[in-house]
Design a protein around this motif. Structure first.
Motif, PDB file in Angstrom:
ATOM      1  N   ALA A 279       0.813  -1.334   0.099  1.00 59.85           N
ATOM      2  CA  ALA A 279       0.037  -0.004  -0.067  1.00 59.85           C
ATOM      3  C   ALA A 279       0.896   1.072  -0.028  1.00 59.85           C
ATOM      4  N   GLN A 280       1.960   1.285   0.572  1.00 64.74           N
ATOM      5  CA  GLN A 280       2.891   2.350   0.835  1.00 64.74           C
ATOM      6  C   GLN A 280       3.280   2.754  -0.703  1.00 64.74           C
ATOM      7  N   MET A 281       3.717   1.736  -1.444  1.00 65.84           N
ATOM      8  CA  MET A 281       4.385   1.876  -2.786  1.00 65.84           C
ATOM      9  C   MET A 281       3.379   2.249  -3.427  1.00 65.84           C
ATOM     10  N   VAL A 282       2.170   1.753  -3.490  1.00 62.81           N
ATOM     11  CA  VAL A 282       0.856   1.879  -4.397  1.00 62.81           C
ATOM     12  C   VAL A 282       0.577   3.638  -4.138  1.00 62.81           C
ATOM     13  N   GLU A 283       0.663   4.253  -2.862  1.00 62.91           N
ATOM     14  CA  GLU A 283       0.145   5.294  -2.591  1.00 62.91           C
ATOM     15  C   GLU A 283       1.342   6.285  -2.806  1.00 62.91           C
ATOM     16  N   TRP A 284       2.573   5.988  -2.816  1.00 67.21           N
ATOM     17  CA  TRP A 284       3.665   6.827  -2.982  1.00 67.21           C
ATOM     18  C   TRP A 284       3.606   7.219  -4.598  1.00 67.21           C
ATOM     19  N   ILE A 285       3.287   6.197  -5.270  1.00 72.70           N
ATOM     20  CA  ILE A 285       3.483   6.467  -6.842  1.00 72.70           C
ATOM     21  C   ILE A 285       2.289   7.146  -7.286  1.00 72.70           C
ATOM     22  N   GLY A 286       1.057   7.026  -6.648  1.00 73.40           N
ATOM     23  CA  GLY A 286      -0.094   7.983  -6.602  1.00 73.40           C
ATOM     24  C   GLY A 286       0.176   9.200  -6.273  1.00 73.40           C
TER      25      GLY A 286
END
Length: 334
Positions: A279-286
Motif C-alpha cells: 500500500a505504501q508503494m502504491v500510494e507513493w506512486i499515486g
C-alpha cells in the motif's frame, strides 16, 4: 506514462521493494538499481527483468531515465542521498530513519522547504497498515470518545548480535514513536525509559519500556523486546473514554494443532507488514502522479528522530526527559 523508479540499496528491504514493483504496481516501473555490492545489484536487476545496474548512487539519482528514487541503503547514507534527490528535483521514498542524526533530518527539512515542493516520503510503513488505519479512524471520529492511553508492543525475533540497548530504542522504538504520534495527531511532551534485565540469550542488550506523554496528557507505553524467541510480534491497544480498540493478530486463520490453539506468528516484519509495504508503494506512486503527498513527511522523520534523541537521553540518565516543542512549518500542513 509509467513513473520510472531507481533503487539505491539491494539488500533485504531493497529486494522487497523491487519485488513489489516486479509484481506490478500500476503506473510504475523499476528501471535502475545500485548497490555497493555490484553482484547483488546485478542479481536483482536480472530478477526484475527491466532494470539496469548503475555504478554509484549519485549517477543513479542524476540519470535522465530515473523519475523517482527509492532509498534502502545503510542509515548513514540516507540524508546525503535524500539531499541529492532534492537537488535533482526528484521524488524520493527513503527507508527510516530519514537521517542518522536529528540535525541530519533538520537539514533535509530545510532543503525541502527551500526547494518549495514536497518531494520526500519516509518509509514509516505502519501508517499504511489496515489495523493502524482503523485505530487512527477511531481517534479521528471519536467513536469511543477521547483517547486516554495507548499500549504498544514490539517484539523482534531477528536482531543481529551488534544491536545494543541504545539501538533497540533508536532503531526499533522509532516505529512506535512515529505511529503513536500519527494516531494521536499530537506531539510528545516527555519520555521516560525503564530497562529490563538482559536476556541470558543476548546479554549485550536489554528489553526497554518507554513511557511517552503527549502534549494533551495521553500516555503511551512501548515495550520493545529484541529477542522474542517465538517470532515477530507487534501489538497495540488504544484505551479511550468509551472503550478500547486493539490490533488483531495479522494471520487470517487460527490453528488447532499438537495441543495448541491460536495463531501463527510471523518470522519478521516483512511478513507482518506485507500489505502495508505494498500500500505504501502504491500510494507513493499515486502521490507522484497527483502531486498530493502521502505517508510520513520529512517533518515526520525529523519529529521521530527528535523523540528518539530524547528517549536515549532518558535511557542514559534514568530521568524523565522533557521534549522541547517545535512548531511545524506551514509547508508541512496536512
Amino acid at each position: 506514462m509509467d513513473i520510472k523508479i531507481g533503487l539505491i540499496g539491494c539488500g533485504v528491504m531493497g529486494a522487497d521493494h523491487a519485488a513489489i514493483l516486479h509484481a506490478g504496481v500500476a503506473g510504475a516501473r523499476l528501471v535502475a538499481v545500485q548497490d555497493a555490492d555490484r553482484a547483488r545489484a546485478e542479481a536483482l536487476a536480472a530478477l526484475s527483468g527491466t532494470a539496469v545496474v548503475i555504478g554509484n548512487a549519485t549517477d543513479l539519482i542524476a540519470h535522465t531515465d530515473v523519475d523517482a528514487v527509492l532509498i534502502a541503503a545503510p542509515d548513514p547514507t540516507h540524508a546525503p542521498l535524500v539531499l541529492a534527490c532534492l537537488a535533482a528535483g526528484k521524488p524520493v521514498l527513503c527507508e527510516k530513519p530519514l537521517a542518522d542524526t536529528a540535525q541530519g533530518c533538520r537539514d533535509v527539512v530545510e532543503a525541502e522547504i527551500a526547494g518549495g515542493k514536497r518531494l520526500v516520503q519516509v518509509g514509516f510503513m505502519r501508517r499504511f497498515d489496515p489495523g493502524y488505519r482503523a485505530l487512527r479512524q477511531c481517534v479521528a471520529t471519536e467513536r469511543l470518545g477521547a483517547p486516554l492511553m495507548l499500549h504498544c508492543i514490539h517484539r523482534n525475533k531477528i536482531a543481529p548480535d551488534y544491536i545494543t540497548s541504545d539501538q533497540v530504542i533508536a532503531n526499533s522504538g522509532v516505529h512506535e514513536m512515529d505511529i503513536a504520534r500519527h494516531l494521536l495527531g499530537e506531539v510528545f511532551a516527555a519520555v521516560t525509559v525503564i530497562s529490563a534485565c538482559p536476556s541470558r540469550l543476548m546479554p549485550n542488550r536489554q528489553p526497554q519500556l518507554l513511557i511517552l506523554e503527549s502534549a494533551s496528557g495521553v500516555v503511551v507505553s512501548v515495550e520493545i523486546t529484541p529477542d522474542a524467541q517465538y517470532g515477530y510480534d507487534v501489538q497495540g491497544e488504544l484505551v479511550c473514554e468509551g472503550g478500547t480498540i486493539s490490533l488483531a493478530p495479522a494471520p487470517p486463520v487460527a490453528l488447532r494443532h499438537a495441543g495448541m490453539d491460536g495463531f501463527t506468528v510471523e518470522a519478521d516484519w516483512r511478513q507482518r507488514f506485507a500489505e502495508a509495504y505494498r500500500a505504501q508503494m502504491v500510494e507513493w506512486i499515486g502521490s507522484i502522479q497527483t502531486g498530493h503527498p502521502a505517508g510520513a513527511s520529512a517533518w515526520d522523520g525529523y519529529m521521530a528522530s527528535r523523540t528518539a534523541v530524547s528517549a536515549l537521553e532518558a535511557w542514559r540518565t534514568g530521568q524523565r526527559v522533557v521534549i522541547s516543542t517545535e512548531v511545524r512549518p506551514d509547508f508541512y500542513a496536512p
